[in-house]
Design an enzyme around this catalytic site. Structure first.
Site, PDB file in Angstrom:
ATOM      1  N   LYS A   1      49.492   0.170 -40.817  1.00  0.00           N
ATOM      2  CA  LYS A   1      50.553   0.246 -39.811  1.00  0.00           C
ATOM      3  C   LYS A   1      49.938   0.616 -38.471  1.00  0.00           C
ATOM      4  O   LYS A   1      49.497   1.742 -38.249  1.00  0.00           O
ATOM      5  CB  LYS A   1      51.629   1.277 -40.177  1.00  0.00           C
ATOM      6  CG  LYS A   1      52.901   0.991 -39.376  1.00  0.00           C
ATOM      7  CD  LYS A   1      53.755   2.178 -39.055  1.00  0.00           C
ATOM      8  CE  LYS A   1      53.320   3.034 -37.933  1.00  0.00           C
ATOM      9  NZ  LYS A   1      53.332   2.410 -36.595  1.00  0.00           N
TER      10      LYS A   1
ATOM     11  N   GLU B   1      42.887  12.465 -39.537  1.00  0.00           N
ATOM     12  CA  GLU B   1      42.030  12.574 -38.337  1.00  0.00           C
ATOM     13  C   GLU B   1      42.973  12.873 -37.184  1.00  0.00           C
ATOM     14  O   GLU B   1      43.760  12.010 -36.787  1.00  0.00           O
ATOM     15  CB  GLU B   1      41.290  11.253 -38.081  1.00  0.00           C
ATOM     16  CG  GLU B   1      40.269  10.874 -39.136  1.00  0.00           C
ATOM     17  CD  GLU B   1      39.024  11.734 -39.113  1.00  0.00           C
ATOM     18  OE1 GLU B   1      38.931  12.676 -38.291  1.00  0.00           O
ATOM     19  OE2 GLU B   1      38.137  11.484 -39.941  1.00  0.00           O
TER      20      GLU B   1
ATOM     21  N   CYS C   1      39.958  11.207 -28.988  1.00  0.00           N
ATOM     22  CA  CYS C   1      40.084  12.464 -29.725  1.00  0.00           C
ATOM     23  C   CYS C   1      38.838  13.334 -29.557  1.00  0.00           C
ATOM     24  O   CYS C   1      38.904  14.539 -29.724  1.00  0.00           O
ATOM     25  CB  CYS C   1      40.348  12.176 -31.190  1.00  0.00           C
ATOM     26  SG  CYS C   1      39.142  11.052 -31.885  1.00  0.00           S
TER      27      CYS C   1
ATOM     28  N   GLU D   1      45.508  19.563 -25.991  1.00  0.00           N
ATOM     29  CA  GLU D   1      44.982  18.203 -25.808  1.00  0.00           C
ATOM     30  C   GLU D   1      45.884  17.456 -24.814  1.00  0.00           C
ATOM     31  O   GLU D   1      47.072  17.262 -25.072  1.00  0.00           O
ATOM     32  CB  GLU D   1      44.978  17.477 -27.158  1.00  0.00           C
ATOM     33  CG  GLU D   1      44.349  16.096 -27.066  1.00  0.00           C
ATOM     34  CD  GLU D   1      44.389  15.347 -28.406  1.00  0.00           C
ATOM     35  OE1 GLU D   1      45.466  15.271 -29.011  1.00  0.00           O
ATOM     36  OE2 GLU D   1      43.338  14.838 -28.816  1.00  0.00           O
TER      37      GLU D   1
END
Ligand code: NAD
Length: 459
Positions: free
Chosen positions: A155, A230, A264, A356
Site C-alpha cells: 500500500k 521503521e 527519516c 521531527e
C-alpha cells in the site's frame, strides 16, 4: 472513503493522474489472490525464484528513466535523486535474489537423533510505505519478502502511488506469478487498516510516522501478527573541535536538505563543540546558500519542493518563513510547495530541537565536552541515525557506542546501504531491514527432530 486519489506534482501543483482507491472488500479479494499465488511461488525451486527476481531487477533497470520521471511527477524529487532511487530498487532486487539460495537452515547436535531447523515463508506480507522515498522504501520490504517465498501486498502513500503501480506492472512483465505482488492504493485509515486487520496477512512492514506506527502495532498485537516498524527520527550531527571542521560544514547541508529534509535519517540537530562553533557557522552559511533549489527536472537541482501543501503547513507551524533564523536560503516564488533551507540557533528544550519537522530545517546547539555531546544526542525519544565528526578514533568508537541509535556514521552522513542492516532504537522503530538478515525476517523458523533410536517394537 475517497474513491480516487488526485496525484499532484508538488513543483507545479498540476494534477498529473487520478488513481482509484482500494475498498476493504477489494483488499479481501487481493489477500485471497495473493495467498493462492504464494503457494505456487513457494514451490518454485530456489534457483528459479532467484532468476525471476533478477529478471525483475533487469526490467526495473531498463525502465530507470520512466520510473525516475514518475517519481519527479508525484514526489517532486530532482531527477538525479529519482534515478538513484530506481537504481536502489534494482540493486536490492539483485541482492535479495542472491539470498534465495543461501536461506539455509541448520543442523544442531542432539542426543538420539537429528535436529534440523528450516526457514519457511510467512505467507502474505503487507508493506505499507510512506511518500518520502516511495520507490526504495517499497522495495526494502517487498524484495526480501518475495525472495523468501512470500506474496506482497503493497500500500503506497496517498500522494505517491504511481511508481508503485509501475513496479507491479514491471514485475508481471518479468515473469512473477499473477497476484504475487499487488499494489493497493488507498487511504491509510481505510485500505491500510483493512490490510493490517486482515487475518490472511501474516506480517506487516510499516514505514511512516511514529504515531501511526504505534496504532498499527496495537492492531497487530491483537492478532500476534509479525511486524517491522521503521518510524521517525531526529538525528544528531556532532562536530567535535578536533574534527576537520571545514569538511563537516561542507557536508552538513546535504544531511538535512537532501529530499527537502523529508528524510527519516536527516541530521536536523547539529551539535557543535563551543570552541569551534563560530567557525563552523561561518562555513555553514555559504554551504547552505550554495545548495541549489528549483526545478526538479534541471540536472543541477539539489533540492525540490515539499511533498504537499499540508506538509508545508506542518513545517510552517514549527518555523514560519519570516521567523528569525541564523541562515536562510532562497525558495522559488509562485506555484509549488516550496520552503527555503533554514538553520536555527536554539536551546535543547525547543520543540524544533526535539520533534521531527520533516522539512529543510536544522537546529544548531553548542556543547562543552564529549559527555555533554552524548547527553544532548540522546535527549530525544528517537534513535534512528546520527553522525559524528572527529579525528580521534577512540572518541569515534566511544561516542558511536554511547549514542542510542541504529545507524551511526563517522566523518560521513551515509546511513543506508542495501547490504547493511538498517533500523531504529527507541521510538524510531522495531526490527531491522536490509542487510544479510533481511530475508530471515520474512520467514518462520521451524525446528524438526528426527529420532534415530530404534523403538522396542522395531523388528
Ligand atoms: N525509519 C525509516 O526507515 C523511515 C523511512 C522513511 C520515512 N519514515 C518516517 O515516515 C514519516 C513520513 O511518512 P508519512 O507522513 O507518509 O507517514 P504516515 O504515518 O502518515 O503514513 C505512512 C503510510 O501509512 C499509511 N497509514 C496511515 N494511517 C494508517 C493506518 N491507520 N493504518 C494503516 N496504514 C496507515 C499511509 O497511508 C501511508 O501509506 C516520517 O515520520 C518519517 O520519519 C521513516
Amino acid at each position: 472513503m475517497l474513491h480516487e486519489l488526485k496525484i499532484i506534482n508538488p513543483a507545479t501543483e498540476d494534477v498529473v493522474a487520478t488513481v482509484p482507491t482500494t475498498s476493504p472488500e477489494e483488499v479481501d479479494a487481493a489477500v485471497r489472490r495473493a495467498a493462492a499465488a504464494q503457494q505456487t511461488w513457494a514451490a518454485v525451486a530456489p534457483g528459479d525464484r532467484a532468476r525471476i527476481l533478477r529478471r525483475f531487477a533487469d526490467t526495473v533497470d531498463a525502465h530507470t528513466d520512466a520510473l525516475a520521471e514518475l517519481e519527479l511527477q508525484e514526489a517532486g524529487h530532482p531527477l538525479g535523486n529519482a534515478r538513484w532511487e530506481a537504481g536502489n530498487v534494482r540493486d536490492l532486487l539483485h541482492y535479495a535474489a542472491g539470498g534465495v539460495e543461501r536461506l539455509n537452515g541448520t543442523q544442531i547436535p542432539v542426543a538420539g537423533g537429528l535436529n534440523l531447523t528450516v526457514q519457511e515463508p510467512l505467507g502474505v506480507v503487507a508493506v505499507i510505505a510512506p511518500w518520502n522515498f516511495p520507490m526504495p522504501i517499497a522495495a526494502w520490504g517487498t524484495a526480501p519478502a518475495l525472495a523468501a517465498g512470500n506474496a506482497v501486498l503493497l500500500k503506497p502513500a496517498e500522494t505517491t502511488p504511481l511508481t508503485a503501480l509501475r513496479l507491479a506492472e514491471l514485475a508481471l512483465a518479468a515473469g512473477l506469478p499473477e497476484g504475487l505482488f499487488q499494489v493497493l492504493p488507498g487511504e491509510g485509515p481505510v485500505t491500510g487498516t483493512a490490510l493490517v486487520d486482515h487475518p490472511g496477512v501474516a506480517k506487516v512492514v510499516f514505514t511512516g510516522s511514529t504515531a501511526t506506527g504505534r496504532q498499527i502495532a496495537a492492531r497487530c498485537a491483537a492478532q500476534t501478527k509479525r511486524l517491522t516498524l521503521e518510524l521517525g527520527g531526529k538525528s544528531p550531527n556532532i562536530v567535535f573541535a578536533d574534527a576537520d571542521v571545514a569538511a563537516a560544514a561542507a557536508a552538513a547541508p546535504g544531511s538535512f536538505l537532501d529530499n527537502t529534509g523529508q528524510d527519516c535519517c536527516a541530521r536536523s540537530r547539529i551539535l557543535v563543540q563551543r570552541s569551534v562553533y563560530d567557525r563552523f557557522m561561518e562555513l555553514l552559511e555559504p554551504a547552505v546558500k550554495a545548495f541549489t533549489v528549483g526545478d526538479p527536472a534541471d540536472p543541477a537541482t539539489q533540492m525540490g519542493p515539499l511533498i504537499s501543501a499540508a506538509q508545508r503547513e506542518r513545517v510552517r507551524s514549527y518555523v514560519p518563513e519570516d521567523a528569525p533564523a541564523a541562515i536562510r536560503g532562497e525558495a522559488p516564488a509562485g506555484k509549488g510547495f516550496w520552503y527555503p533551507a533554514t538553520v536555527l540557533e536554539g536551546r535543547p528544550e525547543d520543540r524544533t530541537a526535539v520533534e521531527e519537522i520533516f522539512g529543510p530545517v536544522a537546529v544548531v546547539l553548542p556543547f562543552e565536552d564529549e559527555a555533554d555531546a552524548v547527553r544532548l544526542a540522546n535527549a530525544t525519544d528517537y534513535g534512528l541515525s546520527g553522525s559524528l565528526w572527529t579525528r580521534d578514533v577512540g572518541r569515534a568508537l566511544r561516542v558511536s557506542r554511547a549514542v542510542a541509535a541504529g545507524n551511526l556514521s563517522v566523518n560521513s552522513h551515509s546511513s543506508v546501504r542495501y547490504w547493511t542492516p538498517f533500523g531504529g532504537f527507541k521510538q524510531s522503530g522495531l526490527g531491522r531491514e536490509l542487510g544479510p538478515d533481511a530475508l530471515a525476517a520474512f520467514t518462520e523458523t521451524k525446528n524438526i527432530f528426527i529420532s534415530t533410536e530404534l523403538s522396542e517394537e522395531s523388528p
